[in-house]
Design an enzyme around this catalytic site. Structure first.
Site, PDB file in Angstrom:
ATOM      1  NE  ARG A  36      -3.721  -2.666   1.488  1.00  0.00           N
ATOM      2  CZ  ARG A  36      -5.149  -2.496   2.619  1.00  0.00           C
ATOM      3  NH1 ARG A  36      -5.454  -2.319   3.605  1.00  0.00           N
ATOM      4  NH2 ARG A  36      -5.596  -3.870   2.061  1.00  0.00           N
ATOM      5  CG  ASP A 140     -17.004   3.575   3.891  1.00  0.00           C
ATOM      6  OD1 ASP A 140     -16.960   2.019   4.292  1.00  0.00           O
ATOM      7  OD2 ASP A 140     -15.433   3.588   3.995  1.00  0.00           O
TER       8      ASP A 140
HETATM    9  C1  SAM Z   1     -14.653  -4.788   3.699  1.00  0.00           C
HETATM   10  S1  SAM Z   1     -15.326  -3.461   3.790  1.00  0.00           S
HETATM   11  C2  SAM Z   1     -16.847  -3.575   4.308  1.00  0.00           C
HETATM   12  C3  SAM Z   1     -17.778  -3.891   3.107  1.00  0.00           C
HETATM   13  C4  SAM Z   1     -19.379  -3.562   3.860  1.00  0.00           C
HETATM   14  N1  SAM Z   1     -19.876  -3.321   5.244  1.00  0.00           N
HETATM   15  C5  SAM Z   1     -19.741  -5.430   3.973  1.00  0.00           C
HETATM   16  O1  SAM Z   1     -19.883  -6.173   5.016  1.00  0.00           O
HETATM   17  O2  SAM Z   1     -19.848  -5.817   2.489  1.00  0.00           O
HETATM   18  C6  SAM Z   1     -14.157  -1.981   5.378  1.00  0.00           C
HETATM   19  C7  SAM Z   1     -15.203  -0.256   5.013  1.00  0.00           C
HETATM   20  O3  SAM Z   1     -15.049  -0.390   6.406  1.00  0.00           O
HETATM   21  C8  SAM Z   1     -14.672   0.465   5.987  1.00  0.00           C
HETATM   22  N2  SAM Z   1     -13.805   2.034   7.311  1.00  0.00           N
HETATM   23  C9  SAM Z   1     -12.686   0.981   7.649  1.00  0.00           C
HETATM   24  N3  SAM Z   1     -12.208   1.616   9.185  1.00  0.00           N
HETATM   25  C10 SAM Z   1     -13.339   3.023   9.033  1.00  0.00           C
HETATM   26  C11 SAM Z   1     -13.282   3.789  10.206  1.00  0.00           C
HETATM   27  N4  SAM Z   1     -12.843   3.548  11.280  1.00  0.00           N
HETATM   28  N5  SAM Z   1     -14.382   4.126  10.072  1.00  0.00           N
HETATM   29  C12 SAM Z   1     -15.306   3.918   9.187  1.00  0.00           C
HETATM   30  N6  SAM Z   1     -15.585   3.400   8.132  1.00  0.00           N
HETATM   31  C13 SAM Z   1     -13.813   2.972   8.232  1.00  0.00           C
HETATM   32  C14 SAM Z   1     -13.316   0.978   4.621  1.00  0.00           C
HETATM   33  O4  SAM Z   1     -13.006   2.098   4.481  1.00  0.00           O
HETATM   34  C15 SAM Z   1     -14.479  -0.175   4.249  1.00  0.00           C
HETATM   35  O5  SAM Z   1     -14.911   0.821   3.246  1.00  0.00           O
END
Ligand code: SAM
Length: 276
Positions: A36, A140
């Protein structure tokens, strides 16, 4: 050529992504961190990591860093039993009331999850012939996934993400076949109208919602990226925004932790709030 990533750069990135977004990347993720950083250095033309980290600590490049370090894998109607539970258990009862129904989708990524929720709500309203107002707040931390989400336009490989057949998807999405395996899926206005996307960090001390605001909270496949003590805090906060008898859906490998005594467990990581 991007600068060579040294172990101290990896350690510094680990520390900063934890501090900024609460994301915990232990040592077995070192190669992910390295990749990354490499990608980010090409995007931002970073010449030297120590200078970049100094700038980051002063607040520069913070959003680029967050966007590069979050994992955004998602799908339409992922973990389909949660949508089935909404249709069969939650909505037939809840849509009988005139009080507006509110859903929170925490960590909504590129939007496939909240659009799936939106289609499920409108489908259930149709079946139940309900006039109840419904809305979804999707949050998000990553601004580039939120931009994609707001467009509502996707290309779906149906081998990897088979679309459900239990609803007329065309009522909610414009669907065009692109080739043997791929379809273009564009959310219609009826879905967009009930959805609101907002940038928010789940690690913030409080969230911008009213107490017990939501009937349903989806928080799936994001807690796994946090330390257990931080997962505990996020769950406690989310729980305070869930109504009594409201439903919380967690991802398949996530746990309800300290909230266990306050919920009924329905299986498949479906929880109903039964105590404050
Ligand atoms: C793996 S995706 C999951 C998406 C969806 N909830 C699903 O289950 O398909 C994880 C998401 O969490 C978000 N994320 C990570 N850390 C976060 C934070 N501190 N606050 C809000 N969102 C966060 C990331 O940007 C990402 O889009």
């Amino acid at each position: 050529m991007p600068p060579l990533v040294k172990q101290e750069d990896i350690n510094q990135a680990r520390e900063l992504i934890y501090k900024i977004a609460g994301l915990y990347m232990p040592q077995n993720k070192d190669s992910v961190i390295g990749n990354r950083l490499n990608k980010l250095s090409r995007e931002l033309d970073i010449q030297n990591y120590p200078d970049f980290f100094t700038a980051l600590k002063r607040g520069q490049f913070k959003q680029d860093f967050i966007n590069a370090f979050t994992t955004n894998k998602t799908d339409f109607f992922r973990e389909g039993f949660h949508f089935k539970d909404m249709i069969e258990r939650v909505l037939p009862e809840r849509l009988q009331y005139s009080e507006p129904l509110k859903v929170l989708c925490a960590a909504s990524s590129t939007g496939e999850e909240p659009y799936s929720i939106a289609a499920t709500l409108l489908f259930a309203k149709e079946i139940c012939q309900s006039n109840t107002q419904v809305s979804i707040q999707a949050i998000d931390i990553n601004t580039s996934v939120l931009e994609v989400a707001r467009t509502g336009n996707y290309v779906v490989d149906t081998r990897l993400n088979p679309l459900p057949t239990w609803m007329e998807l065309e009522d909610y999405f414009d669907i065009t076949r692109l080739n043997e395996h791929e379809v273009s899926v564009c959310a219609k206005q009826n879905l967009k109208k009930i959805l609101n996307f907002k940038q928010y960090n789940l690690c913030s001390p409080t969230y911008p919602f009213g107490t017990r605001d939501f009937d349903i909270i989806f928080c799936r496949n994001v807690l796994i990226y946090f330390k257990v003590e931080d997962q505990e805090q996020i769950l406690q906060k989310l729980f305070s925004y869930l109504k009594f008898r409201g439903t919380l859906y967690l991802g398949h490998s996530e746990s309800i932790l300290g909230l266990a005594p306050k919920v009924d467990r329905l299986g498949q990581n479906i929880f109903v709030k039964v105590a404050e």
